[in-house]
Design an enzyme around this catalytic site. Structure first.
Site, short mmCIF file in Angstrom:
data_model
loop_
_atom_site.label_atom_id
_atom_site.label_comp_id
_atom_site.label_asym_id
_atom_site.label_seq_id
_atom_site.Cartn_x
_atom_site.Cartn_y
_atom_site.Cartn_z
N ASP A 88 -22.81 2.71 -15.58
CA ASP A 88 -21.39 2.44 -15.36
C ASP A 88 -21.08 2.12 -13.91
OD1 ASP A 88 -22.20 5.15 -14.91
OD2 ASP A 88 -20.10 5.64 -14.55
N GLU A 89 -19.91 1.53 -13.72
CA GLU A 89 -19.32 1.31 -12.40
C GLU A 89 -20.30 0.71 -11.40
OE1 GLU A 89 -15.82 4.59 -12.15
OE2 GLU A 89 -17.79 5.29 -11.49
#
Lengths: 622, 622
Positions: free
Chosen positions: A256-257
């Site tokens: 993620d991210e």
């Protein structure tokens, strides 16, 4: 597994009743509780295991049957919940329960990267999870701020990547076995390619940037270099080691991210992107994930990742965990991916239980999926991110709110009434204390006060809640540094004030009754009077402790609210309308009291405001 | 040992302040706390070890020096006590402390025979003992009701002699090491020749009577047969095994409360007595003890026993533990025996801390001993007999009262003021919670009430104390059977009510001030009002739970006392004399309220009686 489950059941029943119970089976011909499981337990618990059970209690005894060990464990927990203290003795009502979970994946994520959580704290939380029939511990084992697993192949991971606080392999095996005994799978998460600065502290060659890397806060985010074969060689050997440690079929790779800056800044990586005909960093991440997927497959693991891993190049076996919402989950399901929901289940946002309880993995965009697509939605996970969490306060962040999420994931979607949920939560909350969970402990107030007489501090503490969502991040002046002391009231105060909710309910009942409900009025008056008088009692404590100075405005406001509420009550009592000038003046106080102070919200502002507004006479019934 | 002690110190300091502290030593050139020990630690801790230390805190830092590891451990505990929450931060006052114990033997006896106490409960109590610098755990490992040690040589000891609850040898080694780390010796007690029915369940041939023997209650007391060589062969082999498990120099053989019936009834034993020119059973016990003493010597152990072992035939090395009192101790010392006091330190008698605190091993008959004889008085031991005690409530029976005994045994005899002791006890009590001790937990009230809203029950629970001395034994109808549920309020209520003591102090301050102390009056009035109103709130709870029915008269009386106290206060307020007829009437209520109910005493009767008597006007000042 069943034998150990029964052993724990007897111990818990004994604790719950205060009756010493022998661990020996009763007379086989005349059992009080007969347990029958068709099959035994699996060495490694499967996602598609049958968790159903049937519990029949009647005059002649109780009978628990299940197709497997998991159902037996769940049935025993149900039995414990049925034991009540009555006027004649401990009783279990006659009942027939056929029960099975709505979702197969009912998890709790615990982040141990930001703050290390001691093993015994995790164990008592596993006990709590078992009590509410959750079946997955998602162990977020590292993040930029710390790497928490002992690797024997790559010891610099924990040596350079942590502050010395990590789990040994023996401890991990111990926890996995402990969870397995309780019908809980342990899914490890190893963040790749981002969120992994702590990896590079020991192995900087894996990173996309030049380094140096350290776990200290304030350093730039760092991402693996997916263009070098060395990276995959490392991952292969690392996963080989971790795959043996974590027997579950599923393996979470984060994903993620992704911060693209390091890839953008590295000419060799950009060159690689162009040479392979990729369009952007997303394509490169998909390339990386495909390689990862191959490695995981070699080690017999099914890959999981957050929303961002979703990419048409990935095989359909990948499981997507959504922090973004039901839309993202539905999209994945339409494309053939299985998924689970965490959006709406973030315990660190300090929401009330009712708000989490209202979030359904099958709602929103997911509601319009066809049955086959819906079957791909496996369930959900509560998330306990640990920026503001340590072993001391984690129980109070997880419990009892996590039980509302557990119920959402187990029970039929039509079970929705929040009042009824709160009644069950109240009954559960004190029972969880028998498991050693400290969610209702107020010991840290003694530290803050530095004295044994904390009554007035407790009065205030029970009426405040930490600020919601990510508001508290604003209090960090420059860099995101979470290593400081967590010894302020915001670190102790419960995410949800039971007393404030009760007060709100009483005020509403009082108003709804046309000011006739005398029991409600008496309770309101008692509380308001106590609050009015509390500031004078609390003031000396606030002055003598540096940890309490910041609470002075809150304490004053609570007293002011007490005074205002009592005036309003008197007007209502005498069926007089309060003067408008007075109400305007109170409005200013109310507005001021709504502003958070010391990262805390005073939770009784709104109901006092209701009383003041009601005293205008507008809402008054004859 | 010092390294592990420092590690624990850092963890405790961290817990006490909420500040994450690294376990790594600070910059050696500029230490905050410098620790210097002349010698290291002994593998087996000795009775005559030097436990002294010197702690100097000034502006430039703190310095702790000691001749040995034990002094360092004690000094670190003192440092933790010095950390205070101030208006500017956590502070330690500048101070120079030269400290050493008055007595070398400062122990706590824990009886695990009547009720098994789990290992983790013992561990947290060892942590508590270390906090108050106690240095001996006297482990009373069996009694008629249960044998709690795994013997590999004689496995029927634990198999037939217990209900399945006993410590494995690994667990015993673990506990001994845990205690050693904290500067605490572990002295095992194996009762011989009496109090040992549980032995005979597995090995009936050792007994003086025909048997059969079982651990079930109600069976006759049973005593070893000291006339058969087989008995000594067994003891020799058994002690050989236990001597390796318990490395301490001292070995307690019990020897108390010998029941002579079995010996009287056995013609062979009587014949033996005559044949050996003995006068009575006492002589036979002395003969037995001499043989025991020889066996213990062979295994390098020093023999200890209760008062009854004292006999001119025994060598002077034997240590006598006195449950009878200072006279018995003084007699032993005069005869050349060393001894320690437990009379006056029985925690199961439910005395207030101040009463234990006033008991000095050197007082009474011991005060007139000469210095050499006095030097034979080694110290004392608090005793936690477990007839009414389980792992659930043992902490509240031991703490905080045990700290008063620990202070008596450590500090100079002139430190005597009970008010000052209670202030220290209050500060210590909440700090002990950091060690995991549950002495202030009220979780069992939830079980009794069967609901989450226990406030009115708590109000009553905080004002009652269990009946004192052995009064509770009267509630046992026929045989002494302690296997029943311990889930009544008497099992939870603290042995000493802090709130009742505070109320008593307020009443006395109010009366002493000539009724001018308004703060005291306000506190008295607030409490009396709450009590007056409590019965109405508590009544529904009492009715709905079978565990609470018995409290109805107490709850009513508390309300009645509230009403009576408020009337008295009003008379005093208005400087009126209360009518005599009213006082006579109240006297009847007071007499009734003084009678224990449900094995509980309402602790606010006397101060309310004082208010009523004061309202007559006799005690009134102008």
């Amino acid at each position: 597994m069943i034998a150990r489950g029964v052993h724990r059941f007897m111990a818990e029943l004994s604790r719950q009743t205060g009756i010493p119970l022998t661990q020996r089976p009763a007379d086989g011909a005349n059992p009080t509780l007969l347990i029958h499981s068709v099959h035994g337990s699996e060495r490694v618990q499967k996602l598609d295991a049958d968790e159903s059970y049937e519990l029949v209690v009647n005059e002649s005894g109780a009978k628990l049957t299940a197709p497997g060990a998991l159902g037996i464990l769940h049935g025993l927990q149900t039995f414990l919940q049925l034991v009540e203290t009555s006027t004649d003795g401990f009783v279990v009502s006659a009942v027939t329960i056929k029960d099975q979970p709505r979702f197969a994946w009912r998890g709790l994520l615990v982040d141990v990267g930001r703050h290390f959580i001691p093993l015994d704290v995790l164990k008592r939380n596993l006990d709590g999870m078992a009590a509410v029939k959750m079946n997955v511990l998602h162990w977020h084992l590292y993040d930029n701020e710390g790497f928490r697993v002992e690797s024997k192949r790559f010891p610099k991971l924990q040596e350079a990547g942590s502050d010395g606080l990590y789990y040994t392999q023996d401890e991990i095996r111990e926890l996995v076995a402990y969870a397995h005994d309780r019908g809980i799978r342990v899914v490890p998460e190893f963040e790749m390619p981002g969120h992994s600065r702590s990896l590079f502290a020991g192995y900087p060659a894996l990173a996309s940037g030049p380094g140096p890397y350290k776990i200290e806060p304030g350093a730039a985010d760092a991402v693996m270099d997916p263009t070098r074969e060395q990276t995959y060689k490392f991952i292969d050997r690392f996963i080989a080691e971790m795959a043996r440690l974590f027997p579950d079929d599923y393996f979470h790779i984060g994903g993620d991210e992704l911060d693209g800056h390091q890839w953008d800044a590295n000419p060799k990586i950009q060159e690689f992107i162009h040479a392979h005909g990729m369009k952007n960093n997303q394509d490169l991440q998909a390339f990386f994930n495909q390689r990862l997927q191959t490695i995981l497959g070699k080690h017999h693991k099914i890959m999981m990742g957050w929303d961002e891993v979703l990419h048409p190049d990935l095989p359909k076996t990948v499981v997507v965990q959504s922090w973004r919402g039901q839309q993202s989950l539905a999209t994945a399901a339409q494309q053939g991916y299985r998924g689970l929901l965490s959006f709406g289940y973030y315990l660190d946002l300090m929401w009330p239980a009712a708000r989490h309880y209202a979030v359904d993995p099958m709602s929103g965009a997911a509601a319009s999926l066809n049955p086959e697509q819906q079957s791909r939605i496996l369930g959900g996970e509560a998330c306990m991110w640990s920026e503001w969490v340590t072993g001391e306060n984690i129980d109070s962040r997880i419990w009892p709110r996590n039980a509302a999420i557990a119920e959402r994931l187990w029970s039929p979607p039509a079970v929705l009434d929040p009042d009824s949920m709160y009644r069950r939560l109240g009954a559960l909350s004190w029972r969880l204390q028998w498991l050693g969970l400290t969610h209702r402990s107020f010991t840290s107030l003694y530290r803050m006060a530095g004295t044994d007489d904390i009554a007035p501090l407790r009065t205030l503490a029970e009426l405040v809640e930490p600020v919601k969502d990510y508001t508290r991040m604003n209090s960090l002046k420059t860099v995101w540094d979470f290593r400081g002391p967590l010894n302020r009231l915001v670190d102790t105060a419960c995410p949800e004030s039971d007393l404030a909710r009760r007060f709100r309910d009483s005020v509403q009942a009082y108003i709804a009754s046309g000011y006739q409900d005398q029991a409600a009025e008496k309770e309101i008056r008692t509380l308001l009077t106590a609050w009015r008088d509390n500031d004078a009692r609390l003031r000396p404590l606030l002055e003598q402790s540096f940890l309490l100075h910041e609470l002075a405005p809150l304490s004053e406001e609570l007293s002011t609210l007490g005074v205002a509420g009592l005036f309003a009550l008197d007007y209502l009592d005498r069926s007089q309308s309060s003067p408008e000038s007075w109400r305007v003046q109170q409005g200013t106080l109310i507005d001021q009291a709504k502003i958070p102070k010391a990262d805390l919200l005073l939770m009784v502002v709104a109901p006092v405001q209701q009383l003041i507004e009601a005293s205008a006479g507008r809402a008054q019934k004859p």
